[in-house]
Design a protein around this motif. Structure first.
Motif, PDB file in Angstrom:
ATOM      1  N   ALA A  32       0.831  -1.200   0.000  1.00 48.70           N
ATOM      2  CA  ALA A  32       0.000   0.000   0.000  1.00 48.70           C
ATOM      3  C   ALA A  32       0.868   1.254   0.000  1.00 48.70           C
ATOM      4  N   LEU A  33       1.924   1.246   0.802  1.00 45.55           N
ATOM      5  CA  LEU A  33       2.840   2.388   0.863  1.00 45.55           C
ATOM      6  C   LEU A  33       3.532   2.584  -0.485  1.00 45.55           C
ATOM      7  N   PHE A  34       3.966   1.490  -1.097  1.00 50.56           N
ATOM      8  CA  PHE A  34       4.609   1.564  -2.403  1.00 50.56           C
ATOM      9  C   PHE A  34       3.650   2.125  -3.447  1.00 50.56           C
ATOM     10  N   GLY A  35       2.379   1.697  -3.387  1.00 50.14           N
ATOM     11  CA  GLY A  35       1.370   2.197  -4.322  1.00 50.14           C
ATOM     12  C   GLY A  35       1.135   3.683  -4.151  1.00 50.14           C
ATOM     13  N   LEU A  36       1.097   4.154  -2.902  1.00 51.35           N
ATOM     14  CA  LEU A  36       0.912   5.591  -2.654  1.00 51.35           C
ATOM     15  C   LEU A  36       2.119   6.393  -3.125  1.00 51.35           C
ATOM     16  N   MET A  37       3.318   5.862  -2.905  1.00 46.57           N
ATOM     17  CA  MET A  37       4.525   6.573  -3.325  1.00 46.57           C
ATOM     18  C   MET A  37       4.583   6.685  -4.844  1.00 46.57           C
ATOM     19  N   SER A  38       4.232   5.623  -5.539  1.00 41.54           N
ATOM     20  CA  SER A  38       4.298   5.680  -6.998  1.00 41.54           C
ATOM     21  C   SER A  38       3.223   6.601  -7.558  1.00 41.54           C
ATOM     22  N   ALA A  39       2.057   6.661  -6.919  1.00 38.25           N
ATOM     23  CA  ALA A  39       0.999   7.564  -7.379  1.00 38.25           C
ATOM     24  C   ALA A  39       1.380   8.999  -7.112  1.00 38.25           C
ATOM     25  N   ALA A  40       2.026   9.261  -5.980  1.00 35.46           N
ATOM     26  CA  ALA A  40       2.398  10.630  -5.618  1.00 35.46           C
ATOM     27  C   ALA A  40       3.487  11.164  -6.535  1.00 35.46           C
ATOM     28  N   SER A  41       4.397  10.299  -6.959  1.00 36.81           N
ATOM     29  CA  SER A  41       5.499  10.782  -7.783  1.00 36.81           C
ATOM     30  C   SER A  41       5.110  10.910  -9.246  1.00 36.81           C
ATOM     31  N   ALA A  42       3.956  10.396  -9.642  1.00 40.27           N
ATOM     32  CA  ALA A  42       3.556  10.450 -11.042  1.00 40.27           C
ATOM     33  C   ALA A  42       3.295  11.882 -11.487  1.00 40.27           C
ATOM     34  N   GLY A  44       2.925  15.895 -21.487  1.00 36.71           N
ATOM     35  CA  GLY A  44       2.855  14.443 -21.403  1.00 36.71           C
ATOM     36  C   GLY A  44       1.975  13.900 -20.292  1.00 36.71           C
ATOM     37  N   MET A  45       1.202  14.756 -19.622  1.00 32.93           N
ATOM     38  CA  MET A  45       0.311  14.265 -18.564  1.00 32.93           C
ATOM     39  C   MET A  45      -0.908  13.603 -19.211  1.00 32.93           C
ATOM     40  N   ASP A  46      -1.256  12.415 -18.712  1.00 32.34           N
ATOM     41  CA  ASP A  46      -2.486  11.795 -19.181  1.00 32.34           C
ATOM     42  C   ASP A  46      -3.612  12.117 -18.196  1.00 32.34           C
ATOM     43  N   ALA A  47      -4.816  11.703 -18.487  1.00 33.55           N
ATOM     44  CA  ALA A  47      -5.989  12.065 -17.683  1.00 33.55           C
ATOM     45  C   ALA A  47      -5.873  11.618 -16.234  1.00 33.55           C
ATOM     46  N   ASP A  48      -5.183  10.492 -15.981  1.00 31.09           N
ATOM     47  CA  ASP A  48      -5.071   9.954 -14.625  1.00 31.09           C
ATOM     48  C   ASP A  48      -3.868  10.504 -13.857  1.00 31.09           C
ATOM     49  N   GLY A  49      -3.069  11.348 -14.464  1.00 28.08           N
ATOM     50  CA  GLY A  49      -1.909  11.917 -13.777  1.00 28.08           C
ATOM     51  C   GLY A  49      -0.632  11.158 -14.004  1.00 28.08           C
ATOM     52  N   GLY A  50      -0.657  10.181 -14.858  1.00 28.36           N
ATOM     53  CA  GLY A  50       0.553   9.430 -15.156  1.00 28.36           C
ATOM     54  C   GLY A  50       1.380  10.167 -16.198  1.00 28.36           C
ATOM     55  N   ALA A  51       2.654  10.319 -15.914  1.00 29.69           N
ATOM     56  CA  ALA A  51       3.561  10.966 -16.865  1.00 29.69           C
ATOM     57  C   ALA A  51       4.976  10.743 -16.392  1.00 29.69           C
ATOM     58  N   SER A  52       5.887  10.858 -17.306  1.00 30.40           N
ATOM     59  CA  SER A  52       7.301  10.832 -16.955  1.00 30.40           C
ATOM     60  C   SER A  52       7.804  12.260 -17.111  1.00 30.40           C
ATOM     61  N   LEU A  53       7.763  13.025 -16.017  1.00 27.19           N
ATOM     62  CA  LEU A  53       8.146  14.434 -16.092  1.00 27.19           C
ATOM     63  C   LEU A  53       9.644  14.586 -15.867  1.00 27.19           C
ATOM     64  N   ASP A  54      10.252  15.403 -16.688  1.00 21.90           N
ATOM     65  CA  ASP A  54      11.686  15.661 -16.565  1.00 21.90           C
ATOM     66  C   ASP A  54      11.955  16.578 -15.383  1.00 21.90           C
ATOM     67  N   ALA A  55      13.175  16.572 -14.919  1.00 18.43           N
ATOM     68  CA  ALA A  55      13.583  17.499 -13.866  1.00 18.43           C
ATOM     69  C   ALA A  55      13.829  18.872 -14.476  1.00 18.43           C
ATOM     70  N   PHE A  56      13.596  19.902 -13.696  1.00 15.76           N
ATOM     71  CA  PHE A  56      13.811  21.284 -14.136  1.00 15.76           C
ATOM     72  C   PHE A  56      15.147  21.742 -13.571  1.00 15.76           C
ATOM     73  N   LYS A  57      16.148  21.858 -14.438  1.00 15.42           N
ATOM     74  CA  LYS A  57      17.484  22.258 -14.019  1.00 15.42           C
ATOM     75  C   LYS A  57      17.987  23.344 -14.961  1.00 15.42           C
ATOM     76  N   PRO A  58      17.725  24.612 -14.633  1.00 12.51           N
ATOM     77  CA  PRO A  58      18.221  25.680 -15.503  1.00 12.51           C
ATOM     78  C   PRO A  58      19.744  25.679 -15.558  1.00 12.51           C
ATOM     79  N   ALA A  59      20.276  26.182 -16.638  1.00 10.44           N
ATOM     80  CA  ALA A  59      21.727  26.264 -16.777  1.00 10.44           C
ATOM     81  C   ALA A  59      22.319  27.067 -15.632  1.00 10.44           C
ATOM     82  N   ALA A  60      23.419  26.593 -15.097  1.00  9.59           N
ATOM     83  CA  ALA A  60      24.049  27.266 -13.958  1.00  9.59           C
ATOM     84  C   ALA A  60      24.420  28.706 -14.299  1.00  9.59           C
ATOM     85  N   SER A  61      24.797  28.942 -15.563  1.00  5.37           N
ATOM     86  CA  SER A  61      25.225  30.287 -15.947  1.00  5.37           C
ATOM     87  C   SER A  61      24.083  31.296 -15.879  1.00  5.37           C
ATOM     88  N   THR A  62      22.849  30.806 -15.822  1.00  2.13           N
ATOM     89  CA  THR A  62      21.700  31.700 -15.742  1.00  2.13           C
ATOM     90  C   THR A  62      21.793  32.615 -14.528  1.00  2.13           C
TER      91      THR A  62
END
Length: 191
Positions: free
Chosen positions: A9-19, A130-148
């Motif tokens: 159950a904990l694993f299921g909640l963690m995977s849903a939260a990170s989606a 890339g979000m689908d109706a149920d909230g599933g997606a593989s979202l990339d990390a947001f890392k602006p260039a350091a020089s910014t």
């Protein structure tokens, strides 16, 4: 058996939260040529810039925190000069996560130094896709260039522009003293 079910159950909640979340990172933050490491005067804000279309790229320095919708923040950096956090996307009222596609986020840095507050708005943005109706997606990390964020300080009091470097906001007492001095100067000229 109970432990195994609780773990599943904990694993299921963690995977849903990170989606419906993404990691945001700011690294190698420099102020006046010095990388800020574990400094308490720094706050990084994740700000919502809108959904698609044209986005503002310039804000008044004195009201930037009220003009931009802050959705998350982190204070200080680690020993390598990086601030990092996960942001969970809000649940849409309709329950359809495709509404979040096109949401644009940016990073705003605030740094207190020498009795002034400086702001720096990243020119890099993150657009949710890339979000689908149920909230599933593989979202990339947001890392602006350091020089910014590696610009020197600016003595201007505004505006804060995307990728424009650090901009100082004058303290309200400084502006009040300047106005009082001007009033006294005008009064003296009349006498």
């Amino acid at each position: 058996m109970k432990k195994a079910l609780a773990f599943l159950a904990l694993f299921g909640l963690m995977s849903a939260a990170s989606a419906a979340s993404f990691q945001w990172t700011v690294s190698n933050i420099a102020f006046n040529g010095t990388t800020l490491k574990s400094d308490t005067g720094l706050t990084a804000y994740l700000v919502y810039l809108g959904n698609g279309g044209s986005l503002d790229t310039s804000y008044a320095a004195s009201s930037i925190l009220t003009d931009l919708q802050t959705v998350d923040s982190v204070s200080g950096t680690n020993t390598k000069g990086a601030a990092q956090k996960a942001y969970a996307l809000p649940d849409p009222a309709s329950g359809d996560y495709t509404e979040l596609n096109g949401n644009v986020y940016g990073l705003l840095l605030s740094y207190a130094s020498e009795g002034k507050t400086y702001y720096n708005l990243s020119s890099a943005t993150y657009t949710v896709s890339g979000m689908d109706a149920d909230g599933g997606a593989s979202l990339d990390a947001f890392k602006p260039a350091a020089s910014t964020f590696s610009y020197g300080t600016s003595s201007a009091s505004g505006p804060v522009t995307a990728g424009g470097g650090w901009v100082a906001v004058p303290e309200p007492s400084t502006a009040a003293l300047a106005l009082a001095g001007l009033a006294l100067l005008l009064k003296r000229r009349k006498a």
